[in-house]
Design a protein around this motif. Sequence first.
Motif, short mmCIF file in Angstrom:
data_model
loop_
_atom_site.label_atom_id
_atom_site.label_comp_id
_atom_site.label_asym_id
_atom_site.label_seq_id
_atom_site.Cartn_x
_atom_site.Cartn_y
_atom_site.Cartn_z
N PHE A 1 3.33 9.47 2.03
CA PHE A 1 1.79 9.78 2.50
C PHE A 1 0.99 8.52 2.39
CE2 PHE A 1 2.10 10.55 -2.14
CZ PHE A 1 1.29 10.18 -2.57
N CYS B 1 8.43 4.72 -9.61
CA CYS B 1 7.28 4.47 -9.23
C CYS B 1 7.28 2.73 -8.88
CB CYS B 1 6.13 4.93 -10.13
SG CYS B 1 4.42 4.34 -9.32
N LYS C 1 -3.39 6.81 -12.12
CA LYS C 1 -3.26 6.28 -10.83
C LYS C 1 -4.10 6.58 -9.86
CE LYS C 1 1.35 5.57 -11.06
NZ LYS C 1 1.74 4.34 -10.88
N CYS D 1 -1.60 4.09 -6.58
CA CYS D 1 -0.68 5.06 -5.81
C CYS D 1 -0.69 4.26 -4.37
CB CYS D 1 -0.91 6.35 -5.84
SG CYS D 1 0.07 7.46 -4.98
N GLY E 1 1.52 5.79 -2.18
CA GLY E 1 1.87 6.64 -1.12
C GLY E 1 3.49 6.86 -0.68
N CYS F 1 7.84 9.96 -6.57
CA CYS F 1 7.74 10.70 -7.63
C CYS F 1 7.92 12.14 -7.37
CB CYS F 1 6.36 10.46 -8.23
SG CYS F 1 5.03 10.56 -7.30
S1 SF4 Z 1 3.74 8.18 -4.63
FE1 SF4 Z 1 4.09 8.57 -6.87
S2 SF4 Z 1 5.73 6.95 -6.91
FE2 SF4 Z 1 4.68 6.34 -5.21
S3 SF4 Z 1 3.28 5.03 -5.77
FE3 SF4 Z 1 2.28 6.96 -5.56
S4 SF4 Z 1 2.38 7.53 -7.69
FE4 SF4 Z 1 4.06 5.99 -7.61
#
Ligand code: SF4
Length: 391
Positions: free
Chosen positions: A168, A284, A340, A353, A355, A359
């Motif tokens: 995302f 992450c 986050k 975050c 995206g 996770c």
């Molecule tokens: S999607 Fe999840 S793993 Fe990726 S940066 Fe965001 S919190 Fe971290």
Amino acid sequence: MGDIRIFTAADLGTLIAHLRTRGYRVMGPTRRGDAIVTDEIRSIADLPHGVGDTQGPANYRLTERDDGAYFGFAAPAQSSKPVFFPSEEVVWRGRRDHEKGGHFTVERDTLKASPVALLGVRSCDLRAVQIHDRVLSSRQYKDAHYTARRGGTLVIAVACGEPADTCFCASMGTGPRPAATDPQTGEPAYDLLFTEVLDKDNHHFVVEIGTDAGREVADAIEAGEGTGHDQAQAIEITDAAAARQTRRIDRKSVHDVLRVSAESPRWDDVASRCLACTNCTMVCPTCFCTTVSDVSDLTGENAERHRVWDSCFSSEFSYVHGGPTRESTKARYRQWITHKLSSWEEQFGMLGCVGCGRCITWCPAGIDITEEAAALGRMSGLGSKASAAMT
Ligand code: SF4
Ligand code: SF4
């Protein structure tokens, strides 16, 4: 020559050899068993040629591709985080000095790191590196090891043409095509930017030059010259990749949603599913929490302090004189997602975050950060309609 070059696969192989000749340690995506990780690339044969992936909540599978793509997969299982910020490292070594009455002499571990050429880094992970630069290397107390490893890095980014179901980045403004500059510092984000064009009869890479260092390397390869038309084709590929992303977080409202959700009943719901396994924080690319572990040998003459990755999902992480301040899984999940998607912004001027979706992929319970953010948005009444519709 201009700022666009056209590389063949053979040119990419020549580039890797050239970088190694110039003393760079080339780090990029490579297949290890049934996953793609980041490791040393010694030749083009180390890249995951003809390998794709499928990702979903608690699901990761490699697939075979018949188009010979070198970067035909989404976020690798492991980001480039360990290249500059390894999961465990020695901070100092001590030894008992009998000539000084048995007192300990302590030596800080110093690094003699070769410069890294970060090959194939995705837009989301490149943004995560920029976030780590800010957290670990631009404040009053710098992380000496991170700063040493990061110095002199040549960034050869790859724009994403194949997002996974879990990606995302488009909604976070971090991909699939990287911004030319770091939005915080204004520094160039990459030295070279590759976009892979999977034309059956003309498989090639559009290479955009971001810095003088990138130009010098590209000039040495003597590849063909590209045009504005090639760049437009590269942008079309990433625009199409962005349009295929189905998950999103409304980054305009999410900060405030988390601010007002401290007592939301959603925390009990997610805590009933969360195993507090720490997987989400380990994969992450922006998480940076650590602890220390002191070890000594059996003689008692030598000791070392190791810094190791830690997680806000472990009970020990918030231990303060007599017990953890976050005893429940509910408190730990709330802490993680609130940091986050909200308080990180107060701390560092950006969200924490990017995206990448890891996770979601690597959570054994299939907990999805986009779904939790959307549910909190809906329950608080502050989320966007688009986000709320996803729950
Ligand atoms: S999607 Fe999840 S793993 Fe990726 S940066 Fe965001 S919190 Fe971290
Ligand atoms: S959210 Fe998922 S990956 Fe993270 S600690 Fe809970 S169960 Fe583990």
